[in-house]
Enzyme design. Structure first.
Site, PDB file in Angstrom:
ATOM      1  N   GLU A  70      -5.329   9.271   8.977  1.00  0.00           N
ATOM      2  CA  GLU A  70      -3.903   9.257   9.355  1.00  0.00           C
ATOM      3  C   GLU A  70      -3.683   9.943  10.700  1.00  0.00           C
ATOM      4  OE1 GLU A  70      -0.646   8.684   7.766  1.00  0.00           O
ATOM      5  OE2 GLU A  70      -1.742   7.234   6.557  1.00  0.00           O
ATOM      6  N   ASP A 121       0.866  -1.183   0.000  1.00  0.00           N
ATOM      7  CA  ASP A 121       0.000   0.000   0.000  1.00  0.00           C
ATOM      8  C   ASP A 121       0.897   1.226   0.000  1.00  0.00           C
ATOM      9  OD1 ASP A 121      -2.290   1.646   0.219  1.00  0.00           O
ATOM     10  OD2 ASP A 121      -2.051   1.770   2.383  1.00  0.00           O
ATOM     11  N   SER A 122       0.306   2.371  -0.279  1.00  0.00           N
ATOM     12  CA  SER A 122       1.078   3.618  -0.223  1.00  0.00           C
ATOM     13  C   SER A 122       1.482   3.955   1.212  1.00  0.00           C
ATOM     14  CB  SER A 122       0.233   4.753  -0.798  1.00  0.00           C
ATOM     15  OG  SER A 122      -1.009   4.799  -0.134  1.00  0.00           O
ATOM     16  N   HIS A 150      -8.044   3.917   3.692  1.00  0.00           N
ATOM     17  CA  HIS A 150      -8.169   4.625   4.960  1.00  0.00           C
ATOM     18  C   HIS A 150      -9.603   4.738   5.466  1.00  0.00           C
ATOM     19  CE1 HIS A 150      -4.110   5.599   3.997  1.00  0.00           C
ATOM     20  NE2 HIS A 150      -3.968   6.376   5.054  1.00  0.00           N
ATOM     21  N   CYS A 195      -3.714  -1.093  -2.081  1.00  0.00           N
ATOM     22  CA  CYS A 195      -3.996   0.318  -2.324  1.00  0.00           C
ATOM     23  C   CYS A 195      -4.991   0.449  -3.480  1.00  0.00           C
ATOM     24  CB  CYS A 195      -2.679   1.009  -2.671  1.00  0.00           C
ATOM     25  SG  CYS A 195      -2.842   2.740  -3.072  1.00  0.00           S
ATOM     26  N   CYS A 208     -11.085   3.432  -0.602  1.00  0.00           N
ATOM     27  CA  CYS A 208      -9.752   3.882  -0.203  1.00  0.00           C
ATOM     28  C   CYS A 208      -9.410   3.144   1.088  1.00  0.00           C
ATOM     29  CB  CYS A 208      -9.795   5.399   0.038  1.00  0.00           C
ATOM     30  SG  CYS A 208      -8.300   6.024   0.808  1.00  0.00           S
TER      31      CYS A 208
HETATM   32  N1  DGL Z   1      -3.889   3.828  -0.192  1.00  0.00           N
HETATM   33  C1  DGL Z   1      -4.621   4.843  -0.904  1.00  0.00           C
HETATM   34  C2  DGL Z   1      -5.871   4.213  -1.528  1.00  0.00           C
HETATM   35  O1  DGL Z   1      -6.369   3.197  -1.077  1.00  0.00           O
HETATM   36  C3  DGL Z   1      -5.025   5.987  -0.010  1.00  0.00           C
HETATM   37  C4  DGL Z   1      -3.889   6.851   0.452  1.00  0.00           C
HETATM   38  C5  DGL Z   1      -3.116   7.489  -0.678  1.00  0.00           C
HETATM   39  O2  DGL Z   1      -3.643   8.387  -1.357  1.00  0.00           O
HETATM   40  O3  DGL Z   1      -1.970   7.082  -0.878  1.00  0.00           O
HETATM   41  O4  DGL Z   1      -6.374   4.732  -2.488  1.00  0.00           O
END
Ligand code: DGL
Length: 275
Positions: free
Chosen positions: A158, A15-16, A194, A78, A192
């Site tokens: 976050e 993931d990011s 999050h 992600c 997403c």
């Molecule tokens: N992990 C990203 C997603 O699920 C969210 C956070 C980001 O923008 O990196 O889209």
């Protein structure tokens, strides 16, 4: 290498940042004996506001790191990277399987609300590419889809501001902006990583009849089916191992990641890597 050894290789999850830990948690619940290797590209978060070219490059580099470590299957936890780069990552990982989170999320929404109206909350990049819209429309031509970019919700999660007045007002504004013109959602897709942390206030604002869809458990089910059908499940009486890699900020990863994982993490549990 024997099959047993290959089956002992971890499932790679990337993931990011730490949001994908919600997907790791669901995989852990579904497949407790599997070894899991997680990579959060915390140095470059957020991906959601970057160009597709940058996101594709970051995703390829993260995948290369996991390939080098040795994995038997890749989960692109992600949504943004799944929307932008899934096909390229499949080529990069071939013949090993790659599972993204968009398709399982779309499938869960469509099977729970056939012919329904779906509101997708996601990042800018995921919305711009219409990733969920395309996935839903290919599964259910009677469905109506509206997508809304909600960048501030990433920051709220976050920061750990997942309830209270500020979270509620921001979520309400996004949902109000996405509603209107006779559009009433039967489902809200948390598109997403999050957003599952914000489920509580989203459900309150959306009302009880609206189904909140989170792709974590459906993705975990797809991972289980894929390993089972290819004879790649790990056979052991012992729980699998967990390893966490990050590209920056072990302390922050541990603090925020613990909230996503639902269990405390120490900075000592996080190995820093350079992509
Ligand atoms: N992990 C990203 C997603 O699920 C969210 C956070 C980001 O923008 O990196 O889209």
């Amino acid at each position: 290498m024997s099959d047993t050894k290959e089956n002992d290789l971890p499932i790679g999850i990337f993931d990011s940042g730490v949001g994908g830990l919600t997907v790791l948690k669901a995989i852990r619940a579904e497949l407790p004996r599997e070894n899991l290797l997680y990579l959060g590209d915390t140095a470059r978060l957020p991906y959601g506001t970057k160009s597709p070219a940058s996101i594709a490059r970051y995703a390829a580099q993260a995948t290369a790191e996991l390939q080098e470590q040795g994995i038997k299957l890749l989960v692109v936890a992600c949504n943004t990277a799944s929307a932008v780069a899934l096909n390229a990552l499949r080529e990069q990982m071939s013949p090993l399987p790659v599972i993204g989170v968009v398709e399982p999320g779309a499938r869960a929404a469509v099977s729970a609300r056939p012919g329904g109206s779906h509101l997708v909350l996601a990042t800018e990049a995921t919305v711009q590419l219409g990733a969920y819209r395309k996935a839903i429309e290919s599964l259910d031509s009677a469905a109506t889809v509206r997508e809304k970019a909600c960048e501030l919700l990433v920051a709220l999660a976050e920061e750990g501001w997942t309830d209270g007045d500020i979270a509620t007002r921001i979520i309400r504004r996004y949902i109000d902006e996405a509603s209107g013109d006779d559009f009433r959602a039967d489902s809200i897709i948390l598109g997403c990583t999050h957003f599952p942390l914000l489920k509580g206030p989203i459900q309150v604002i959306a009302s009880d009849e609206v189904l909140l869809v989170d792709s974590a458990s459906t993705t975990a089910a797809v991972v289980g089916e894929t390993l089972r059908s290819s004879g790649r499940l790990r056979e052991s009486d012992r729980a699998g191992s967990l390893r966490f890699l990050a590209t920056d900020g072990a302390t922050r990863f541990a603090r925020v990641g613990g909230q996503f994982l639902g269990q405390p993490l120490s900075y000592k549990d996080i190995e820093l890597v350079d992509l």
